[in-house]
Scaffold this active site. Structure first.
Site, PDB file in Angstrom:
ATOM      1  N   GLN A   1     -11.130  29.093 -21.001  1.00 37.08           N
ATOM      2  CA  GLN A   1     -11.136  27.629 -20.936  1.00 37.08           C
ATOM      3  C   GLN A   1     -10.003  27.135 -20.039  1.00 37.08           C
ATOM      4  O   GLN A   1      -8.846  27.524 -20.219  1.00 37.08           O
ATOM      5  CB  GLN A   1     -11.001  27.039 -22.354  1.00 37.08           C
ATOM      6  N   ASP A  58     -18.883  31.747 -16.441  1.00 37.63           N
ATOM      7  CA  ASP A  58     -18.537  30.485 -15.773  1.00 37.63           C
ATOM      8  C   ASP A  58     -18.740  30.584 -14.255  1.00 37.63           C
ATOM      9  O   ASP A  58     -18.629  29.588 -13.544  1.00 37.63           O
ATOM     10  CB  ASP A  58     -17.075  30.105 -16.058  1.00 37.63           C
ATOM     11  N   LYS A  86     -18.848  24.040 -27.171  1.00 41.53           N
ATOM     12  CA  LYS A  86     -19.455  25.278 -26.679  1.00 41.53           C
ATOM     13  C   LYS A  86     -19.810  26.207 -27.839  1.00 41.53           C
ATOM     14  O   LYS A  86     -20.882  26.838 -27.840  1.00 41.53           O
ATOM     15  CB  LYS A  86     -18.509  25.967 -25.687  1.00 41.53           C
TER      16      LYS A  86
HETATM   17  C1  BQF Z   1     -21.150  14.319 -22.181  1.00 38.78           C
HETATM   18  C2  BQF Z   1     -14.350  19.760 -18.256  1.00 38.78           C
HETATM   19  C3  BQF Z   1     -12.790  18.678 -16.813  1.00 38.78           C
HETATM   20  C4  BQF Z   1     -11.866  19.710 -17.018  1.00 38.78           C
HETATM   21  C5  BQF Z   1     -12.179  20.757 -17.824  1.00 38.78           C
HETATM   22  C6  BQF Z   1     -20.831  16.724 -22.788  1.00 38.78           C
HETATM   23  C7  BQF Z   1     -18.958  17.971 -21.964  1.00 38.78           C
HETATM   24  C8  BQF Z   1     -18.494  16.830 -21.341  1.00 38.78           C
HETATM   25  C9  BQF Z   1     -19.204  15.647 -21.395  1.00 38.78           C
HETATM   26  C10 BQF Z   1     -18.227  19.260 -21.880  1.00 38.78           C
HETATM   27  C11 BQF Z   1     -15.620  19.833 -18.960  1.00 38.78           C
HETATM   28  C12 BQF Z   1     -16.647  18.765 -18.811  1.00 38.78           C
HETATM   29  C13 BQF Z   1     -15.858  20.908 -19.821  1.00 38.78           C
HETATM   30  C14 BQF Z   1     -20.360  15.577 -22.136  1.00 38.78           C
HETATM   31  C15 BQF Z   1     -17.104  21.039 -20.621  1.00 38.78           C
HETATM   32  C16 BQF Z   1     -17.978  19.159 -19.398  1.00 38.78           C
HETATM   33  O1  BQF Z   1     -21.847  14.062 -23.169  1.00 38.78           O
HETATM   34  O2  BQF Z   1     -21.122  13.590 -21.188  1.00 38.78           O
HETATM   35  C17 BQF Z   1     -20.132  17.913 -22.692  1.00 38.78           C
HETATM   36  O3  BQF Z   1     -17.982  19.858 -22.908  1.00 38.78           O
HETATM   37  N1  BQF Z   1     -17.804  19.782 -20.678  1.00 38.78           N
HETATM   38  C18 BQF Z   1     -14.856  21.911 -19.939  1.00 38.78           C
HETATM   39  O4  BQF Z   1     -15.027  22.885 -20.673  1.00 38.78           O
HETATM   40  O5  BQF Z   1     -13.720  21.831 -19.255  1.00 38.78           O
HETATM   41  C19 BQF Z   1     -13.421  20.787 -18.452  1.00 38.78           C
HETATM   42  C20 BQF Z   1     -14.019  18.712 -17.428  1.00 38.78           C
END
Ligand code: BQF
Length: 296
Positions: free
Chosen positions: A97, A120, A53
């Site tokens: 987060q 968010d 991010k």
């Molecule tokens: C990709 C998230 C579960 C729990 C908390 C790119 C992300 C993920 C995959 C990413 C996620 C999932 C995020 C890919 C943010 C998505 O290339 O497929 C980016 O950074 N995510 C999060 O902040 O908290 C989570 C999933």
């Protein structure tokens, strides 16, 4: 063989669009949008998401900071930090987060955010705005799914959409987005108690898997030609990989791609769009807050 919906490529377009809009905004004399990301504890996946991010926001010309705290941060201390960020005119977007450590009530923390800085889109005020068609912040993952469909030229009007998963983060807001006037899908939301879920899924023109179980959606659950959107990010042990695991979605990609009309991969599907929409929301927050500050 389905058309691949390339979230990596589409998210790069969205990020470039946001970058251009940020540049236009700063060229008008405004300071860059500012995003504060709060990270509590040492969950490695969370740390990696936050790094992604940060990198993406810097690439879009958004100033971002990570406020990093040890796991033993108390709930009261976190609420105090949020209060400070809520009142800080230099901060446009606040992202907490998730997950938070168990001793902190995550919902209490989210509801303490200024809804107009909640990039968010998890505050009840933003959920209510979405449900009633008012302008607010839409959670980044459902917003990213809508953007993927739109930029792939997939029209939802009159189509049957089936969303598997009823979370406040994905399933419920996505159902609301698809239902909105102007989008006009007919939406069904399924969950663990749904009777004959495979039969319901087979009715879908648009099938969204947001369950959190690897390979949950199998080819027999997919109507030929359907659009299949995979929200899952599941870690599967894999000793042949450098990190010791690989990422798989909630969809049995190899089998389903032979039957679907369109499909998103994991990784590189919905995930990168989540990040791109965070940037879009942060710029929107900066613009809306600047407008309100001027009129008071
Ligand atoms: C990709 C998230 C579960 C729990 C908390 C790119 C992300 C993920 C995959 C990413 C996620 C999932 C995020 C890919 C943010 C998505 O290339 O497929 C980016 O950074 N995510 C999060 O902040 O908290 C989570 C999933």
């Amino acid at each position: 063989m389905a058309n691949l919906i390339d979230g990596k490529a589409i998210s790069a377009q969205v990020r470039a669009d946001v970058r251009a809009d940020v540049d236009a905004w700063t060229a008008q004399g405004h300071r860059p949008p500012h995003l504060a990301v709060v990270l509590v504890g040492d969950n490695p996946a969370s740390a990696s998401y936050v790094r992604g991010k940060m990198k993406a926001s810097q690439g879009a010309g958004i100033d971002s900071e990570t406020l990093k705290y040890d796991t033993d941060l108390s709930e009261a201390e976190l609420l105090q930090l949020i209060d400070r960020l809520n009142h800080d005119d230099a901060v446009d977007g606040i992202l907490v987060q998730l997950p938070l450590p168990d001793h902190i009530d995550a919902d209490k923390v989210i509801q303490s955010l200024n809804p107009d800085k909640d990039v968010d889109g998890l505050h009840v005020v933003n959920a209510g705005r979405l449900a009633t068609g008012q302008a607010g912040f839409v959670p980044c993952t459902p917003a990213g799914i809508m953007e993927l469909l739109d930029r792939s030229g997939i029209n939802l009007s009159g189509q049957r959409a089936v969303v598997i998963g009823r979370s406040n983060l994905v399933g419920k807001p996505l159902a609301n987005l698809m239902l909105r006037k102007g989008t006009d899908a007919t939406v069904t939301v399924c969950h663990s108690r749904t009777r004959d879920l495979p039969a319901v899924a087979r009715e879908a023109d648009i099938l969204v898997a947001a369950i959190g179980r690897a390979h949950f959606v199998t080819a027999d659950m997919v109507k030929p030609g359907a659009v299949v959107i995979d929200v899952g990010i599941n870690r599967i042990d894999d000793a042949t990989r450098e990190r010791g695991y690989r990422l798989v979605g909630d969809v049995d990609f190899e089998a389903v791609k032979e039957k679907a009309g369109w499909i998103t991969p994991v990784p590189g599907g919905v995930g990168p769009m989540t990040i791109a929409m965070l940037l879009r929301n942060t710029l929107t927050a900066a613009q809306r807050l600047a407008a309100t500050r001027q009129t008071v």
